[in-house]
Every structure is written in structure tokens, then in C-alpha cells.
Motif scaffolding. Sequence first.
Motif, PDB file in Angstrom:
ATOM      1  N   THR A  16      41.235 -14.750  14.764  1.00 58.67           N
ATOM      2  CA  THR A  16      41.607 -15.984  14.078  1.00 58.67           C
ATOM      3  C   THR A  16      41.063 -16.067  12.657  1.00 58.67           C
ATOM      4  OG1 THR A  16      39.695 -17.069  15.098  1.00 58.67           O
ATOM      5  CG2 THR A  16      41.817 -17.320  16.203  1.00 58.67           C
ATOM      6  N   ARG A  17      39.850 -15.555  12.420  1.00 54.63           N
ATOM      7  CA  ARG A  17      39.234 -15.695  11.095  1.00 54.63           C
ATOM      8  C   ARG A  17      38.430 -14.447  10.757  1.00 54.63           C
ATOM      9  NH1 ARG A  17      38.833 -20.951   9.343  1.00 54.63           N
ATOM     10  NH2 ARG A  17      38.337 -19.967   7.355  1.00 54.63           N
ATOM     11  N   SER A  30      36.553 -13.000  13.976  1.00 55.11           N
ATOM     12  CA  SER A  30      36.392 -13.911  15.117  1.00 55.11           C
ATOM     13  C   SER A  30      37.630 -13.890  15.996  1.00 55.11           C
ATOM     14  CB  SER A  30      36.157 -15.346  14.615  1.00 55.11           C
ATOM     15  OG  SER A  30      35.007 -15.426  13.823  1.00 55.11           O
ATOM     16  N   SER A  32      39.036 -15.905  19.357  1.00 52.43           N
ATOM     17  CA  SER A  32      38.756 -17.107  20.131  1.00 52.43           C
ATOM     18  C   SER A  32      39.146 -16.937  21.593  1.00 52.43           C
ATOM     19  CB  SER A  32      39.512 -18.292  19.535  1.00 52.43           C
ATOM     20  OG  SER A  32      39.251 -19.472  20.249  1.00 52.43           O
ATOM     21  N   SER A  37      33.697 -16.366  23.215  1.00 54.47           N
ATOM     22  CA  SER A  37      34.482 -15.674  22.211  1.00 54.47           C
ATOM     23  C   SER A  37      33.695 -14.480  21.696  1.00 54.47           C
ATOM     24  CB  SER A  37      34.813 -16.621  21.048  1.00 54.47           C
ATOM     25  OG  SER A  37      35.545 -17.733  21.492  1.00 54.47           O
ATOM     26  N   SER A  59      35.543 -19.702  19.280  1.00 56.19           N
ATOM     27  CA  SER A  59      34.974 -19.396  17.970  1.00 56.19           C
ATOM     28  C   SER A  59      36.044 -19.413  16.893  1.00 56.19           C
ATOM     29  CB  SER A  59      34.287 -18.029  18.003  1.00 56.19           C
ATOM     30  OG  SER A  59      33.765 -17.717  16.744  1.00 56.19           O
ATOM     31  N   HIS A  60      35.711 -20.028  15.780  1.00 52.47           N
ATOM     32  CA  HIS A  60      36.703 -20.242  14.716  1.00 52.47           C
ATOM     33  C   HIS A  60      36.151 -19.675  13.415  1.00 52.47           C
ATOM     34  CE1 HIS A  60      40.017 -22.079  12.628  1.00 52.47           C
ATOM     35  NE2 HIS A  60      39.229 -22.876  11.933  1.00 52.47           N
ATOM     36  N   ARG A  76      34.528 -24.355  18.376  1.00 51.12           N
ATOM     37  CA  ARG A  76      35.216 -25.652  18.348  1.00 51.12           C
ATOM     38  C   ARG A  76      35.120 -26.439  19.649  1.00 51.12           C
ATOM     39  NH1 ARG A  76      40.945 -25.363  15.056  1.00 51.12           N
ATOM     40  NH2 ARG A  76      40.128 -25.934  13.003  1.00 51.12           N
ATOM     41  N   GLN A 103      35.139 -27.728  11.909  1.00 48.90           N
ATOM     42  CA  GLN A 103      36.165 -26.951  11.225  1.00 48.90           C
ATOM     43  C   GLN A 103      35.599 -25.701  10.541  1.00 48.90           C
ATOM     44  OE1 GLN A 103      39.499 -27.659  11.236  1.00 48.90           O
ATOM     45  NE2 GLN A 103      39.039 -29.300  12.678  1.00 48.90           N
TER      46      GLN A 103
END
Length: 408
Positions: A16-17, A30, A32, A37, A59-60, A76, A103
Amino acid sequence: MTGGSLGEAPVPSGTTRIAGSPDGAFLYASKSFSPASTITVISTATNQDVGTITVGSGSHAAAVSPDGSRLYAVNRPDQTVSVVDTATRTVTATVPVGGTQPQEVTVSPDGREVYVTHNGGVTVIDAATNSTAVIPVTGAPATVAFAPDDTHAYVTNSASLGNPGLAVIDTATRTITGTVPLGGPTFALVVSPDGKRAYAARSLDKRLSDIDLDTLTVTDTIVFTGQRPQRLGLTPDARRLYVTRSSGGDGYSLSTIDTATNTIISNSDFNARIRDVAIGTPPTADLGLSLDAAPRPGVNGRIDYTVTATNNGPSSLTTATVTVDVPAGATSNGCQIDGTKATCTVTSLNPGASTTRQISVPVSALSLGTPYTVTATRTASTPTDTDAANDTAARTCTATTPLLINCD
């Protein structure tokens, strides 16, 4: 560099990131999952997976401390932040966030505080103790970027209704001291290295706002067509701004902006989804020198010199060479002397740490009554030294007799 791909590194499906280490050596991807995660560690030297870290649920966003020693990952669903030791790649603490829907996470330039955005506020984590405090911010705080001197934090807001614009937080008092209306929801944010400008992404209306941080006004707007701006990365010299862009069927791309003119100078299309930009800064270590001279009068009078080398950071010093001009006959227990030059080697010095080397000069090696200057000079070091002003130090001494020695 104006755009284009130099290579690819495999990341797990579902990533995701992405976050990068300050020196550009590692990427942290990361992925999720629930109830746990993972963060994949990728070496940029080989573009290979070199490890995996298990963190909390969902996890974000993630961020790395300026010294690269800690990684902070937002979980999150858990409404927590995992604190990771990057050397051992283990979670050392899990810190509850003081609000819902966390966020983004950003570490202050001095590494002392960590700001986490969430609905209705920003949680501040003390990096030394992991204690927390909450700064109330109206709406849906999105991204935090700091002034280089740590005096202010700037917070974008993704609220669709009643958006308060960019909030300016005094980091000492933890209060909002100003706002900049931006005309709607804003997400990504970067601040220039000199602290004079900021760019904020207005993804929904496909715009970037160029903000003067001295006057707190929008001075220019960059308009995109097609794909929406997502994440931003500014080069250390602030000459280029990289913007990831995406929008459903329009694909994914990376735009490069010349910040002198705020014009898009290139667009690179990608087949895969891209979202984050991570720009590494080569490590630097400023080695400062000082030199003390202590007269030792006596029948066999001498002058003892102490060279002090201090690593002023920001990175750890790997190695350095300091040369000292001395008269023939000088001795040292920490430096190699060849004729009239002493060579001193310094290794493995952490930021803020100092080390010393001693050199002794017998009065018999000097011309009595004549001033003699000893000069120490940093001649080489790794990583790069950015401040030449403190690379030399000198002391002048005069020996009238072995029993009478004066040093300036």
C-alpha cells in the motif's frame, strides 16, 4: 534527472505504501493485513528484498527517523503506531494514537517528535519516551510537513465540508498560529529545504498549490489534466518536484516539475500502480577541529598539543584523516609522524561524539624566542563534510627557554 525508470524492485502484492531511509539505502514497503501486517525491506543497491518486519493490523503509512535508526508505521484498525528498530528489524513499542482513523506519520527534522494525523487532530509522540499529546485540528488532518528548523509544522486537511485549509502549528506551544485557505480538500505536502515554500496536492480538483510560508499565501497553482496528483517528493536542492499521479482508467505516471517556473517538464507512464515518492539524501558528517596547547616547562621542557575532533552530524562519521604540521622531533601516541607531519586517523564517530589525539613537541625542537604555529587540518573524511569553516585549528607558542613557554 527529469523522469524515467532506472530499474525496478519487486514488492509484495498488496503493498500500500513506500517509505525510504534518509540515506536512500533502503525502501520500506507496507503490506496491509489483519490481524498483522508486514513491511518488506528492500536494498536500493541490489533492488532485492532483504528482510521482513511484522507490525500491527492494517499497516498504512510509514516514516523513518532522520538518523535512520527507527521506523514508525501507522496501524489504522488498531489506531496505533509501531516503533521499529531498523537495525534489528523488530518492533520495540506500540503507541496508541489519540484519535480515530490515523492517516499519515511524519518525524520532525531533529528526530525528537513524531506527528500522526487522525480525525480531529494530530497526535504528537515523544520519540524518547513514546508518551503522547494531541493537538486539536478541525476536520480531517491529512499530512504533516515540518519547517527545517522544527519551529513549525504544517498540516493539510482532507475534509470535504468546512475545510479549514493548511494549518500552521507552533511546535513549541503546540497551538495553531495560522491557516492558509486552499479551496478544498488537500492531501500530500512538502516543504522546501529553506523553509520558504510548500507544495500541497489538491487531488480532487487536480491541482498543486505553491505556498509562500512567510506570507502564508498561495502564490501559484499548477493544474493537471487527466490523472490526479497523489504524493510529492522534493529534491534536496528544491529544483525538482516529483508527483505521482493516478486515476482509475487513466493509468499511473510520475510527473517532474521545474520549481523555478512551476512547469511540468516530463511525464513517465507506468504499467503498475505507483503512489509514493521517496527521495534519499546522501549522508553528511561535519567534522569540526579544535586544538589546545599546554606548556610543560622544565629542564626538558615541552608543549603538549591536544587535537579534538567532534562530529557535528547529522550522520555518523565513518573515517577521517587529520594532518598536523609539527617540527621534527615531535612524538605522538595516537598519530603517525613522518618528519614534520603527523597523520591522525578517526573512525566510527557518532553525531555529537568527540575524540582526541595528543602530540608532544620538545622545546629543543624549536628556535628559542621564535613563535611557532602548529596547525591541524581535516584532509579527508567519509561521508562528505559540508562545512569547511571548522576544518582547521591552530595554536602559536613561543619558548624563550625550556623553563619559559607561552602559548596564545
